[in-house]
Scaffold this motif. Structure first.
Motif, mmCIF file in Angstrom:
data_model
loop_
_atom_site.group_PDB
_atom_site.id
_atom_site.type_symbol
_atom_site.label_atom_id
_atom_site.label_comp_id
_atom_site.label_asym_id
_atom_site.label_seq_id
_atom_site.Cartn_x
_atom_site.Cartn_y
_atom_site.Cartn_z
ATOM 1 N N GLU A 464 0.830 -1.206 0.000
ATOM 2 C CA GLU A 464 0.000 0.000 0.000
ATOM 3 C C GLU A 464 0.864 1.255 0.000
ATOM 4 O O GLU A 464 0.540 2.251 -0.656
ATOM 5 C CB GLU A 464 -0.936 -0.021 1.207
ATOM 6 C CG GLU A 464 -2.017 -1.101 1.119
ATOM 7 C CD GLU A 464 -2.864 -1.167 2.382
ATOM 8 O OE1 GLU A 464 -2.462 -0.536 3.392
ATOM 9 O OE2 GLU A 464 -3.909 -1.843 2.362
ATOM 10 N N HIS A 465 1.977 1.200 0.725
ATOM 11 C CA HIS A 465 2.887 2.355 0.737
ATOM 12 C C HIS A 465 3.500 2.576 -0.638
ATOM 13 O O HIS A 465 3.609 3.724 -1.107
ATOM 14 C CB HIS A 465 3.990 2.117 1.773
ATOM 15 C CG HIS A 465 5.049 3.170 1.785
ATOM 16 N ND1 HIS A 465 4.871 4.412 2.348
ATOM 17 C CD2 HIS A 465 6.312 3.172 1.270
ATOM 18 C CE1 HIS A 465 5.961 5.132 2.196
ATOM 19 N NE2 HIS A 465 6.858 4.410 1.546
ATOM 20 N N THR A 468 0.906 4.117 -2.933
ATOM 21 C CA THR A 468 0.549 5.500 -2.581
ATOM 22 C C THR A 468 1.655 6.483 -2.944
ATOM 23 O O THR A 468 1.393 7.548 -3.507
ATOM 24 C CB THR A 468 0.243 5.595 -1.079
ATOM 25 O OG1 THR A 468 -0.805 4.673 -0.757
ATOM 26 C CG2 THR A 468 -0.184 7.009 -0.712
ATOM 27 N N THR A 469 2.903 6.115 -2.653
ATOM 28 C CA THR A 469 4.010 7.051 -2.830
ATOM 29 C C THR A 469 4.764 6.866 -4.145
ATOM 30 O O THR A 469 5.460 7.771 -4.584
ATOM 31 C CB THR A 469 5.005 6.910 -1.669
ATOM 32 O OG1 THR A 469 5.559 5.573 -1.682
ATOM 33 C CG2 THR A 469 4.301 7.144 -0.340
ATOM 34 N N GLY A 470 4.637 5.682 -4.752
ATOM 35 C CA GLY A 470 5.379 5.420 -5.976
ATOM 36 C C GLY A 470 6.866 5.209 -5.744
ATOM 37 O O GLY A 470 7.657 5.296 -6.680
ATOM 38 N N THR A 471 7.269 4.892 -4.492
ATOM 39 C CA THR A 471 8.676 4.653 -4.168
ATOM 40 C C THR A 471 8.888 3.179 -3.838
ATOM 41 O O THR A 471 7.979 2.498 -3.357
ATOM 42 C CB THR A 471 9.110 5.506 -2.968
ATOM 43 O OG1 THR A 471 8.260 5.208 -1.835
ATOM 44 C CG2 THR A 471 9.003 6.983 -3.298
ATOM 45 N N ALA A 472 10.111 2.698 -4.093
ATOM 46 C CA ALA A 472 10.430 1.290 -3.890
ATOM 47 C C ALA A 472 10.659 1.002 -2.412
ATOM 48 O O ALA A 472 10.948 1.891 -1.605
ATOM 49 C CB ALA A 472 11.658 0.914 -4.708
ATOM 50 N N TYR A 473 10.501 -0.294 -2.075
ATOM 51 C CA TYR A 473 10.798 -0.768 -0.715
ATOM 52 C C TYR A 473 11.679 -1.993 -0.866
ATOM 53 O O TYR A 473 11.278 -2.996 -1.474
ATOM 54 C CB TYR A 473 9.516 -1.118 0.050
ATOM 55 C CG TYR A 473 9.763 -1.503 1.493
ATOM 56 C CD1 TYR A 473 9.669 -0.556 2.495
ATOM 57 C CD2 TYR A 473 10.108 -2.809 1.841
ATOM 58 C CE1 TYR A 473 9.910 -0.890 3.823
ATOM 59 C CE2 TYR A 473 10.354 -3.156 3.158
ATOM 60 C CZ TYR A 473 10.256 -2.194 4.151
ATOM 61 O OH TYR A 473 10.499 -2.526 5.460
ATOM 62 N N HIS A 474 12.892 -1.937 -0.302
ATOM 63 C CA HIS A 474 13.850 -3.027 -0.437
ATOM 64 C C HIS A 474 14.217 -3.581 0.936
ATOM 65 O O HIS A 474 14.249 -2.851 1.924
ATOM 66 C CB HIS A 474 15.116 -2.551 -1.147
ATOM 67 C CG HIS A 474 14.902 -2.193 -2.574
ATOM 68 N ND1 HIS A 474 15.830 -1.477 -3.322
ATOM 69 C CD2 HIS A 474 13.877 -2.458 -3.412
ATOM 70 C CE1 HIS A 474 15.370 -1.317 -4.538
ATOM 71 N NE2 HIS A 474 14.183 -1.885 -4.621
#
Length: 708
Positions: A464-465, A468-474
């Motif tokens: 969901e993050h 919403t933000t369009g940023t990656a999560y690694h």
């Protein structure tokens, strides 16, 4: 003749002089009024035209500013300088920086303009902008600062989502033609009224001289005649007046034709097919591009202006203009003309004999009292042809899709692609194996229905993050249960990367998962080995500084500590004490009871020293039966108390042997710095303590000899 006698004029002369004076005053007043009225009329017309020119320039440069094409903007500004009466054109931004200039001067620099005027032009919703007049080189120039407002309201026809830059156009219009026209008007007014005045004056004189007209009737006729002007509806009577009026009318007509030429030149500067229509749809003016296109393609549109042709009636023919969609196009144009819509855009296709061409009709209202609108046709054929080429390139897209399927089938890590609704669209074979499911059981399923509950609980807020933000999560590390593995658990490392469209919105999410169980196990073993190595190193370090028998510090560590304490004393003057202790008759214990008893005696001494000295004191075994203690922050008085207490304890030691208990004692020597005797080094201090210890040992031996 009496020189003081007043001169008497005949009655006819008095009447003539009175009439002449009245005619002079009336003629002067009438000339001034006529000049003011005509000047205001010319100025109002000129300002209306200037506002219209500003609107035309705004329409001409609007698309170029929105596209941020500096080179095209500079070319358009240079071409617009060819318009009659145009002295300069400058495009500036909201900070007063020159974006484009008709003469190519000062681009990138700040324009010498008051920022309040620029801010008013950009922020206030006005149609005429901000104007002022300056005099340069003996000629007047009217400057018109007009903002470039937003484009058409049809968002589908706009190619960029970025806001248009806030800029304005500064036009310099030459007022020399207007000044010349006003001066000529004044000259002709003075000439005509002067001729009229002279003619009336002669008529009055003749009438009075011959007595044909009564003076009062003559005055009334004269007033009625003098009230005429070049602008009154009555026809002039004299041939000179008619000639003057004809010449003045020719000047006015030339000015009007020059204004029309200006409109035509302004339209020609636009990079599209452009025309102006009035509120009823009459075609007032067209540019050269419009005329040429209409003539080259069978008169699809009327190609002449002048207000004689009604654009609406011509375009109703389905074989011309907008074809079958003419009603839709004409309705949009009427909506703009009647103020029902701020603008109108319309895309249509024209079937020419040799080809098909696509155009976009744009309609913008003219901000002037009589209304009207600007029509422009932009050729979109190249864009449509590019779209056709894109459709023909779908085969390449399918090939790329095949390669993507092959990648998902063979890549050794888990890959999964989900839509913004978290529906699985694509999954790799490795990911399916991690989930103990087939690929078909994943596709078109909700991610929450495929993942175990513990994994979904962790992944849901992260996904969901990303959406919403369009940023990656690694770097999401998970420990999940898996009975198929030897340890019953599997360690997974996941990365979530957004699939972004050109406008920055999220099209989907790539989820990559890798099994790092083996790597984690190897890392755990490595960390355990490191811990064991550090413990072993610590043990070796202690072995290097500790006595293996007693566990006390050895001689090397004691010497290093003594050196550091001496250096601290030299810096701060803080007192410290050294104690040297030696076991009395230790050789006899070894000889009589064995070395094992001697070792136990040394261990018992070390335990006693630890129990009776402070934790901050350093205790070391510095020889076979010799011990030393370093007491920081201990002066002479404090050391005396410590030594007395320690001596009492050491004198009462007892060692258990096979033959029973035997007494033990230690000889003690101390030295304190600062103290007596004064010393100059740590070694000298140690020698003082050692000397005192041996003195104490001799006294102990003497006492034992006396007692024996």
């Amino acid at each position: 003749m009496n020189p003081m006698r007043p001169v008497k004029f005949p009655l006819r002369t008095k009447i003539f002089l009175s009439l002449a004076t009245g005619l002079v005053v009336c003629t002067a007043v009438l000339t001034v009024m006529q000049y003011r009225i005509s000047s205001r009329t010319l100025m109002a017309e000129w300002e209306s035209k200037a506002g219209e020119y500003g609107r035309l320039m705004e329409f001409a440069f609007q698309s170029l500013v929105q596209s941020r094409d500096r080179s095209a903007l500079n070319r358009a500004v240079s071409q617009a300088l060819l318009i009659p009466g145009m002295k300069s054109i400058t495009v500036i931004d909201a900070q007063g920086t020159i974006v484009a200039d008709s003469k190519g001067q000062g681009v990138g620099s700040h324009l010498a303009i008051h920022l309040d005027a620029l801010r008013r032009a950009l922020e206030e919703d006005t149609d005429t902008g901000v104007t002022w007049v300056e005099t340069k080189d003996s000629s007047r120039i009217r400057f018109l600062l007009t903002p470039i407002k937003g484009g058409p309201s049809d968002k589908s026809m706009q190619g960029s989502t970025q806001p248009a830059p806030q800029v304005a156009i500064l036009m310099g219009l030459d007022l020399s033609v207007l000044d010349t026209l006003m001066q000529s008007n004044l000259y002709y007014l003075v000439s005509i009224n002067g001729i009229t005045f002279v003619a009336l004056l002669l008529m009055c004189w003749v009438a009075i001289r011959i007595g044909l007209v009564h003076p009062l009737h003559h005055v009334a006729a004269t007033v009625r005649s003098s009230s005429g002007s070049p602008l009154s509806p009555e026809r002039p009577q004299s041939s000179d007046e008619i000639a003057s009026l004809s010449e003045n009318f020719a000047k006015m007509n030339d000015a009007l034709q020059e204004s029309e030429a200006f409109n035509h030149a302004t339209l020609n500067s636009l990079p599209v097919h452009a025309a102006i229509v009035d509120k009823e749809g009459h075609l007032l003016s067209v540019n050269t591009a419009w005329e040429q296109f209409a003539r080259d393609h069978g008169d699809l549109f009327p190609c002449t202006g002048g207000g004689l042709i009604n654009f609406f009636e011509t375009c109703r023919d389905p074989t011309k203009g907008y074809g079958d969609r003419s009603q839709e196009a004409l309705s949009g144009i009427r909506a703009v003309l009647h103020g029902e819509a701020p603008s109108f855009t319309f895309e249509y296709m024209v079937a020419l004999p040799k080809e098909r061409r696509w155009f976009v009709l744009s309609v913008m209202p003219l901000q002037r009292p009589q209304g009207g609108a600007i029509l422009s046709h932009t050729d979109m054929t190249e864009r449509r042809q590019a779209e056709d080429m894109l459709l023909r390139g779908m085969t390449e897209t399918e090939q790329a899709r095949t390669r993507l399927n092959t990648l998902y089938a063979t890549i050794p890590i888990g890959l999964l692609y989900v839509t913004p609704t978290l529906m699985i669209e694509r999954v790799s074979q490795s990911m399916a194996q991690l989930q103990a499911r087939s690929v078909e059981e994943h596709v078109n399923q909700r991610l929450s229905n495929v993942l175990p509950t513990e994994r979904w609980t962790k992944l849901k807020p992260i996904l969901e993050h990303v959406l919403t933000t369009g940023t990656a999560y690694h770097g999401l590390e998970e420990v999940v249960s898996d009975p198929r593995t030897p340890g019953g658990v599997r360690i997974l490392l996941s990365h979530c990367d957004p699939d972004l469209r050109e406008d920055g919105t999220v099209r989907g999410i790539h989820l990559a998962t890798q099994d790092i169980t083996a790597e984690k196990q190897a890392q755990k073993e490595h960390e355990q080995n490191v811990r064991e190595l550090k413990a072993r190193n610590r043990e070796l370090d202690q072995m290097a500084i500790r006595d293996p028998l007693t566990g006390l510090y050895n001689r090397r560590f004691f010497d290093e500590a003594l050196t550091r304490e001496w250096q601290q004393f030299q810096r701060s003057g803080e007192a410290f004490t050294v104690i040297i202790m030696d076991v009395d008759a230790f050789k006899a214990i070894n000889d009589d009871y064995g070395h094992e008893a001697g070792d136990r005696a040394l261990q018992q001494v070390s335990v006693t020293l630890r129990a009776n000295l402070r934790e901050s004191d350093l205790i070391a075994r510095v020889g076979g039966d010799e011990f030393a203690a370093l007491l920081p922050r201990t002066d002479t008085e404090q050391s005396r108390q410590v030594v007395e207490k320690l001596s009492d304890v050491l004198q009462s030691l007892r060692l258990m042997t096979t033959e029973g208990e035997i007494p033990m004692s230690l000889s003690v020597g101390t030295a304190t710095v600062p103290g007596f005797p004064p010393v100059t080094s740590a070694a000298e201090l140690l020698r003082v303590a050692d000397k005192r210890m041996y003195e104490a040992k001799r006294l102990t031996s003497a006492r034992r000899a006396d007692a024996g």
